[in-house]
Design an enzyme around this catalytic site. Sequence first.
Site, PDB file in Angstrom:
ATOM      1  N   GLU A   7      -8.104   3.285   8.905  1.00 54.30           N
ATOM      2  CA  GLU A   7      -6.841   3.903   8.519  1.00 54.30           C
ATOM      3  C   GLU A   7      -5.996   4.376   9.705  1.00 54.30           C
ATOM      4  OE1 GLU A   7      -7.358   6.828   5.476  1.00 54.30           O
ATOM      5  OE2 GLU A   7      -8.484   5.470   4.212  1.00 54.30           O
ATOM      6  N   GLU A  58     -13.301   1.489   0.833  1.00 55.57           N
ATOM      7  CA  GLU A  58     -13.399   2.852   0.303  1.00 55.57           C
ATOM      8  C   GLU A  58     -12.776   2.906  -1.088  1.00 55.57           C
ATOM      9  OE1 GLU A  58     -11.918   6.100   2.653  1.00 55.57           O
ATOM     10  OE2 GLU A  58     -12.785   5.290   4.499  1.00 55.57           O
TER      11      GLU A  58
HETATM   12  C1  GCO Z   1      -9.691   8.392   4.173  1.00 55.92           C
HETATM   13  C2  GCO Z   1     -10.839   8.460   5.042  1.00 55.92           C
HETATM   14  C3  GCO Z   1     -12.017   9.218   4.489  1.00 55.92           C
HETATM   15  C4  GCO Z   1     -11.680  10.308   3.470  1.00 55.92           C
HETATM   16  C5  GCO Z   1     -11.666   9.734   2.071  1.00 55.92           C
HETATM   17  C6  GCO Z   1     -11.283  10.803   1.043  1.00 55.92           C
HETATM   18  O1  GCO Z   1      -9.540   7.359   3.524  1.00 55.92           O
HETATM   19  O2  GCO Z   1      -8.908   9.321   4.206  1.00 55.92           O
HETATM   20  O3  GCO Z   1     -11.275   7.170   5.371  1.00 55.92           O
HETATM   21  O4  GCO Z   1     -12.534   9.766   5.661  1.00 55.92           O
HETATM   22  O5  GCO Z   1     -12.639  11.328   3.527  1.00 55.92           O
HETATM   23  O6  GCO Z   1     -10.721   8.741   1.969  1.00 55.92           O
HETATM   24  O7  GCO Z   1     -10.029  11.310   1.347  1.00 55.92           O
END
Ligand code: GCO
Length: 451
Positions: free
Chosen positions: A170, A356
């Site tokens: 990200e 994710e």
């Molecule tokens: C994100 C990060 C994670 C977060 C998850 C929940 O996508 O922000 O990769 O580290 O903890 O997404 O917000």
Amino acid sequence: MNYQDGPEQFPRDFLWGVATASFQVEGAACEDGRGESIWDRFCRTPGAVAHGHTGDVSVDQYHRFPEDIAIMRSIGVRSYRFSIAWPRIQPAGAGTFNRAGIDYYKRLCVSLREAGVEATATLYHWDLPQALQETGGWPQRDTAFRFAEYVDICARELGPYVDRWITLNEPWCSAILGYVEGAHAPGIRDQTQGWAAAHHLLLGHGLAVGALRAETPAKPVGISLNLDTPRPATRREENVLAADRWMDLRTRMFLDPLLGRPYPSRHFEAYPSHRPPTIAADDADLIAQPIDFLGLNYYYEPVVGHDPNHPEGFTEVPSHHSTTAMGWPVVPRGLHRHLHWVSGHCDRRFPLFITENGCAVDDVLSEEGTRCHDPARIDYLRTHLRAAADALADGIDLRGYFCWSLIDNFEWAYGYTKRFGLVYADYVNQRRVVKDSAYFLREVISGGEPV
Ligand code: GCO
């Protein structure tokens, strides 16, 4: 594509995984030569993180990973997406590497392999060595080259133990939350720095791809992006335009350069008092080097409407959906649309992984403290997995799904107040309690539970 027995929803070789990140789960912040990261520093900035929480201990995965790997094995996941902490490998962000840091990740990867779980290693999940921030951080072009050197060390020392590489997690968050909005480390609010950081993160990605190809040519390389494919608030032209403009920074800025396409100039033009990033002659080609997969971090689909008071004319508007403990709307069909949009925008150039997906729930343990009933998370996972299965049935080249997260952990500026895990973490005694959603996922993975 051969499907597993039972409901033909996911191919037999579909990669089921769970995800975490170094700063969010490891703890051991001062152990074995680890250097300070920008998040260690940010956590000590008054008001920056809820309740002044830090990553000093977290869920102590640095010492307890064998227990966590045993849980992964019991769930039946085939891959663990973790991240490597740059400050463990190069405490000052450059120069010779810290052997104890390398040895930790070797132990982790060997234990994963012994458990039949692949190692999917993210090379940067936001924990920049503080020493590099003190020389300017990601807004400084040099940081991209420091990142490439760090990646080269990881490739040489950990290449035989890692099954799949993800260069960045990200970069939008690193650049925009870290250098424009100031909500994340290093807490800077400067549009020009944010744009420069975005470019140098992508440049670092490109340089890292080159280093990984040189040292570990057989290992797949990708990147994980949090892209938005918003829905317009209504079909009115001004709302459709607003939703399209929303994608300039949230999607095109980070995806298009990977495809060899230019930055969205419309976005820069909305802020004439700031300088777009300086781009050197061969940067675009470096950034657009071929990758083997694109990781998508999907949580929800925003609804965007026209706002004449915003420089780009947009604003996120509330939707009618139920929300998670983060206040994020639950929009499973948004994932189906997202997968289709990204696949089409990328001309199906590379396979996709959901790297994710998951939700925060205000989880509580059962009275006896041995169970955690989380039906809301089960429903979230079921409906989003159904959207993924529908996309697969439509012919989208989706190769795997990583649930965020294996275990409750440090949720950045929210500290430990948000629980995303399939496993409940008791932060006082480090006890792990497997939640019902983990058992649900186990049944889906085994093919016994249709979504
Ligand atoms: C994100 C990060 C994670 C977060 C998850 C929940 O996508 O922000 O990769 O580290 O903890 O997404 O917000």
